[in-house]
Design a protein around this motif. Structure first.
Motif, PDB file in Angstrom:
ATOM      1  N   GLY A  22       0.972  -1.296  -0.081  1.00 26.09           N
ATOM      2  CA  GLY A  22       0.026  -0.291   0.058  1.00 26.09           C
ATOM      3  C   GLY A  22       0.862   1.249  -0.059  1.00 26.09           C
ATOM      4  O   GLY A  22       2.056   1.265  -0.250  1.00 26.09           O
ATOM      5  N   LEU A  23       0.211   2.400   0.335  1.00 26.58           N
ATOM      6  CA  LEU A  23       0.943   3.791   0.406  1.00 26.58           C
ATOM      7  C   LEU A  23       0.785   4.299   1.799  1.00 26.58           C
ATOM      8  O   LEU A  23      -0.112   4.321   2.532  1.00 26.58           O
ATOM      9  N   ARG A  24       1.911   4.811   2.119  1.00 25.25           N
ATOM     10  CA  ARG A  24       2.033   5.587   3.521  1.00 25.25           C
ATOM     11  C   ARG A  24       1.846   6.955   3.356  1.00 25.25           C
ATOM     12  O   ARG A  24       2.676   7.679   2.340  1.00 25.25           O
ATOM     13  N   LEU A  25       0.845   7.714   3.941  1.00 23.19           N
ATOM     14  CA  LEU A  25       0.620   9.008   3.866  1.00 23.19           C
ATOM     15  C   LEU A  25       1.159   9.637   5.359  1.00 23.19           C
ATOM     16  O   LEU A  25       0.339   9.248   6.195  1.00 23.19           O
ATOM     17  N   GLY A  26       1.802  10.690   5.376  1.00 30.22           N
ATOM     18  CA  GLY A  26       1.952  11.295   6.324  1.00 30.22           C
ATOM     19  C   GLY A  26       2.592  12.656   6.322  1.00 30.22           C
ATOM     20  O   GLY A  26       2.469  13.440   5.236  1.00 30.22           O
TER      21      GLY A  26
ATOM     22  N   ASP B 143       0.844   1.845  12.680  1.00 27.25           N
ATOM     23  CA  ASP B 143       0.187   2.607  11.892  1.00 27.25           C
ATOM     24  C   ASP B 143      -1.368   2.202  12.005  1.00 27.25           C
ATOM     25  O   ASP B 143      -1.755   1.328  12.135  1.00 27.25           O
ATOM     26  N   GLU B 144      -2.087   3.431  11.554  1.00 30.06           N
ATOM     27  CA  GLU B 144      -3.546   3.266  11.345  1.00 30.06           C
ATOM     28  C   GLU B 144      -3.632   2.771   9.873  1.00 30.06           C
ATOM     29  O   GLU B 144      -2.977   3.278   8.998  1.00 30.06           O
TER      30      GLU B 144
ATOM     31  N   LYS C  61      -4.900  -0.036   0.446  1.00 32.59           N
ATOM     32  CA  LYS C  61      -4.459   0.319   1.701  1.00 32.59           C
ATOM     33  C   LYS C  61      -3.627   1.305   1.929  1.00 32.59           C
ATOM     34  O   LYS C  61      -2.662   1.766   1.188  1.00 32.59           O
ATOM     35  N   VAL C  62      -3.980   2.264   2.727  1.00 35.13           N
ATOM     36  CA  VAL C  62      -3.172   3.584   3.159  1.00 35.13           C
ATOM     37  C   VAL C  62      -3.025   3.397   4.523  1.00 35.13           C
ATOM     38  O   VAL C  62      -3.851   3.302   5.601  1.00 35.13           O
ATOM     39  N   PHE C  63      -1.677   3.491   4.850  1.00 33.96           N
ATOM     40  CA  PHE C  63      -0.939   3.710   6.203  1.00 33.96           C
ATOM     41  C   PHE C  63      -0.632   5.045   6.731  1.00 33.96           C
ATOM     42  O   PHE C  63       0.030   5.812   5.655  1.00 33.96           O
ATOM     43  N   VAL C  64      -1.113   5.293   7.986  1.00 28.75           N
ATOM     44  CA  VAL C  64      -0.828   6.642   8.556  1.00 28.75           C
ATOM     45  C   VAL C  64      -0.381   6.326  10.033  1.00 28.75           C
ATOM     46  O   VAL C  64      -0.653   5.740  10.788  1.00 28.75           O
ATOM     47  N   ASP C  65       0.952   6.985  10.312  1.00 38.87           N
ATOM     48  CA  ASP C  65       1.607   7.018  11.430  1.00 38.87           C
ATOM     49  C   ASP C  65       0.356   7.837  12.399  1.00 38.87           C
ATOM     50  O   ASP C  65      -0.006   8.870  11.925  1.00 38.87           O
TER      51      ASP C  65
END
Length: 107
Positions: free
Chosen positions: A25-29, A52-53, A61-65
């Protein structure tokens, strides 16, 4: 709390992950920088961080710290082509202002 993708953004991310041959997926922060104080950061995720949320939108999937989530909660990530330019567009309801160059924002 949620972070969502448009169908165009999900398609772009999915195509890129398939070309890479790996990734979940991709992590957005966010990070502190720029003239307005904060900037978005994006990276592809090969191994998620347990803290991660995780949000799923259009099958991606989008992963966010946890530290970034309060700044980007409610954000919709789009992918657009405008003339010769293309890239991700952030629709963040928490933004109060953006800098003139468009690289940073404040909440």
């Amino acid at each position: 709390m949620a972070v969502t993708l448009t169908q165009q953004a999900a398609n772009h991310i999915d195509r890129y992950l398939q070309r890479r041959g790996k990734g979940v997926g991709l992590r957005l922060g966010v990070r502190t920088t720029g003239c307005s104080g904060m900037a978005y950061k994006l990276e592809y995720v090969d191994a998620p961080d347990p803290a991660d949320e995780v949000f799923e939108s259009h099958g991606v999937k989008v992963f966010v710290d946890p530290k970034s989530l309060s700044y980007i909660d409610g954000t919709e990530l789009d992918y657009a082509r405008e003339g010769l330019n293309e890239g991700f567009k952030f629709r963040n309801p928490n933004e109060k202002a953006t800098c003139g160059c468009g690289e940073s924002f404040t909440v």
